[in-house]
Design an enzyme around this catalytic site. Structure first.
Site, PDB file in Angstrom:
ATOM      1  N   ALA A   1     -34.354 -88.125 -79.919  1.00 59.79           N
ATOM      2  CA  ALA A   1     -33.854 -87.411 -81.103  1.00 59.79           C
ATOM      3  C   ALA A   1     -32.912 -86.266 -80.720  1.00 59.79           C
ATOM      4  O   ALA A   1     -32.700 -85.993 -79.540  1.00 59.79           O
ATOM      5  CB  ALA A   1     -35.027 -86.895 -81.926  1.00 59.79           C
ATOM      6  N   HIS A   2     -32.393 -85.620 -81.732  1.00 55.64           N
ATOM      7  CA  HIS A   2     -31.393 -84.562 -81.537  1.00 55.64           C
ATOM      8  C   HIS A   2     -31.948 -83.380 -80.741  1.00 55.64           C
ATOM      9  O   HIS A   2     -33.086 -82.976 -80.904  1.00 55.64           O
ATOM     10  CB  HIS A   2     -30.864 -84.076 -82.884  1.00 55.64           C
ATOM     11  CG  HIS A   2     -31.913 -83.599 -83.835  1.00 55.64           C
ATOM     12  ND1 HIS A   2     -32.238 -82.277 -83.979  1.00 55.64           N
ATOM     13  CD2 HIS A   2     -32.718 -84.280 -84.673  1.00 55.64           C
ATOM     14  CE1 HIS A   2     -33.180 -82.158 -84.883  1.00 55.64           C
ATOM     15  NE2 HIS A   2     -33.502 -83.362 -85.322  1.00 55.64           N
ATOM     16  N   ASN A   3     -31.094 -82.848 -79.865  1.00 56.91           N
ATOM     17  CA  ASN A   3     -31.406 -81.646 -79.089  1.00 56.91           C
ATOM     18  C   ASN A   3     -32.524 -81.826 -78.067  1.00 56.91           C
ATOM     19  O   ASN A   3     -33.026 -80.836 -77.526  1.00 56.91           O
ATOM     20  CB  ASN A   3     -31.745 -80.456 -80.014  1.00 56.91           C
ATOM     21  CG  ASN A   3     -30.538 -79.976 -80.786  1.00 56.91           C
ATOM     22  OD1 ASN A   3     -30.286 -80.440 -81.895  1.00 56.91           O
ATOM     23  ND2 ASN A   3     -29.757 -79.102 -80.191  1.00 56.91           N
TER      24      ASN A   3
END
Lengths: 335, 335, 335
Positions: C241-243
């Site tokens: 997922a993001h980050n």
């Protein structure tokens, strides 16, 4: 692209505490703030960063009581998270240039109908009898089958495959390599142990404002429609089986699977890697925690469920705690 | 396309109770039946709909004892589910027009061999030394590598990637964006903490009558072949690792993963989101319930397994029930 | 391609026990060895095959004490597994012919920069302002967005989609239909139950020597970068997922999902179908067993974790064992 702190404050309806003429050119997380960037503080957990951050400006809650004086200029608003989201949205609006036009080579069936301002990327194809609305962006390498309908202002990323007869509303986003309308997993077992394939003659209907993640799969209905209602958000690698209905404004996190003919209510939050059994229904506003397995119909609205088989999450957590104490408990009982 | 009830009854070898001249133009679920549609009743759970349904005709079991008189004309058969499936299959045969021909632009290597009635969609490519049988349909945006062999009467949907050296039999269906023959996850840990890549020199062999779901992945063998035997049905987003063998007529539901070098027997039913450990084998006719984890070799045929680590499902269910009673049990014991 | 046993022994620095002039043309597992093939014995579990194998040569440990005389010629080395891996790597080097050149039709933006010896397959596209290093192989049907940077000596398989702004180092492999840089799942709930989309303005950065599996998905950061550090190996159908940050030389098996903003340390081994919660960190050298769920930050390095919520694996196994005995234990206590 540069703005002053004052300009940004005006945009998000905040008040400036500090140097309003300072110049902002980028965004950052509060713990990574640098000169020229703007950040925000929403979660009190991160408050310590407020006083050390080298960001030029930080958006904070109007009612925040400061423990010391931050280095940054502050912009005070009612809800820092919403204000920052708004700022990101405005930034995206300003900076994104929407391309239009049909790139070559691409394939557009003679009888396909397309609206104003279509972008059709290289190596993309739109099949017979399909209709695409206005302001819709279809990236490179997209396959759109026959008799597909796609509304206005949609974005379809590369590699997406949309099977025949799919209906998609307005303002939808479909991320790369997602598959919409593949056959449901329908096989009738025969006496000799083989399977007979059950034709999947239905379709997928996706309403307005739906977002679908990369490599997600949504199967067509055996008969009728698999239905994704307005505002639903589906994450990457999610599987939606044939004849499922997902209610309005429900969000489903990555790698979750929903089995055939199940009906999920509206405003539900389904965590990642959840499994939902077939032929059941889940009430509105249900929250299912990650990795749970929902095996039975959930009638009561607004519950938080956890575990497999899923039960109210508080019971699940209690059982887990008890399980951890079990070795000691049993020793004590046996002594 | 329209048929009379009498014509349909003849097709599925049923007897008509009611108006045999009524006209049928579509299919429906019994609870959604409308004038002009035909439906069926197989699951007694849905019997109440039989008496209310507005469907023009309903297929029922010959031995069904009616509680009241339905509105619909009935077609009585031995097995309504099979009869309805047959009807859907016949309908699909009548209505589907199989396209043939090579669309442009596409890429067909000079030395590739293709059989009669090939369809090759726009932007699809077939690599060097590959062979495609007759009556096979390869949709748009398909990538077929070098030295691949595909049999007769297969359907390969858009975006499928078939790596070099893959062998696929007759009558196979591969859904969109599935990947066949990618490298197995083979990395040898080194003393310095890095990994050395183990070349994956084997291939994937898929026998006749196999169906593979959208976005599923089947890795090539390190040496030898990953083997999917005849009649296997694999659902969306399933992962089959290197050197796995799946026995004939086994069905594997969505998002299940099978680890390297494991051998699954024939006529097994593996539920969704199941994990199967590597280097084990599972006996014929094993049923594994959804979300279970099979960690050890299963020698006894025909068991139903559940939980992680998987055990006979009845034991798993008993343990679950006990777990739910545990708080009360412990209170009683402590008092 | 044929080699003598002596030639192979020289390559892997082993000593020959038997006929060094025998001819080898292929590889095999020890249990499937045939005349003309070479195999290896690393796992003592398979020692019985050593004495029956019809392989022409077998690589064994120098310190192996033979129970009887094998049919095959032996090559004795310090570490048979590493020696065999090296042999496979050398074989792959000898036999693989690296193609170069730009196939047509394909799309290369005018201002894209490409290095020496590029291969760009049919129907692939490279967007504006992108840079590709030397000796990189981009297969057919690959979509590379704008302002993407890809280093030297990478292999990108068909159907991969790389979104705008992604940065990829040298010596990386990305398998078919993987998606790099799709939007993170960022939606801010509004008072009326709808979601407001949070723009995802960051990117994905992949360092040198990373391998990514088929149909895996790696989301771009909301701000900043989702970071996959050098030497990381990611299997098929994994969701990042993001980050998220994945530390150097960590391996993640198939169908695992890592939630937003989580930081996984270096040299970790994460099993298949694991779920990792968001906003946590996992210490270096952590091993997480398959299907586990890591819900909290792991501070101590080098632990083996299992179960959901994950705890030290030995405790998890003990609890599982106890759970199996529970019915009997409770009966005894109640009597």
């Amino acid at each position: 692209m540069k703005f002053t702190v004052d300009q940004i404050a005006q945009l998000i309806q905040g008040t400036v505490d500090g140097d309003g003429s300072a110049s902002i050119s980028t965004f950052n997380k509060i713990e990574e703030g640098k000169t020229g960037s703007i950040s925000f503080l929403a979660n009190p957990k991160y408050e310590s960063y407020l006083y050390q951050s080298e960001a030029t400006a930080i958006i904070v809650a109007a009612d925040l009581v400061l423990k010391e004086k931050p280095l940054a200029t502050l912009i005070k608003v009612k809800d820092p998270y919403s204000a920052f989201t708004l700022l990101l949205q405005k930034y995206q609006e300003f900076t994104s240039v929407k391309e239009i036009g049909i790139q070559q080579p691409s394939y557009l069936a003679e009888d396909a109908k397309t609206g104003l301002n279509l972008y059709l990327g290289q190596f993309s194809s739109i099949g017979k009898g399909s209709t695409i609305g206005k302001d819709t962006y279809i990236a490179a390498h997209v396959t759109i089958g026959n008799k597909v309908s796609i509304g206005d202002n949609c974005v379809i990323y590369p590699g997406v495959v949309i099977y025949n007869d799919t209906v998609i509303g307005n303002n939808c986003t479909i991320h790369a390599n997602a598959v919409i309308g593949s056959d449901g997993f329908g096989f009738a077992p025969q006496a000799d142990g083989t399977f007979s394939t059950i034709p999947q003659l239905g379709n997928v209907v996706i309403e307005d404002g739906v977002s679908i993640g990369a490599n997600a799969t949504i199967d067509r209905a055996t008969m009728g429609s698999t239905l994704i209602k307005k505002g639903v958000k589906i994450d990457n690698l999610v599987q939606i089986a044939h004849n499922v209905e997902v209610g309005a404004n429900t969000a489903i996190a990555a790698q979750t699977g929903v089995s055939g003919s199940t009906k999920i209510g509206q405003n539900c939050l389904i965590g990642g890697q959840v499994g939902v059994a077939g032929h059941i229904s889940i009430a509105n506003k249900t929250i299912v925690t990650a990795q749970s397995g929902v095996t039975k119909t959930v009638r009561k609205e607004g519950q938080i469920l956890g575990g497999t088989p899923a039960s109210p999450n508080s019971e699940y957590l209690k059982r887990n705690a008890l399980l951890r104490q079990l070795p000691d408990l049993l020793k004590r009982l046996e002594s």
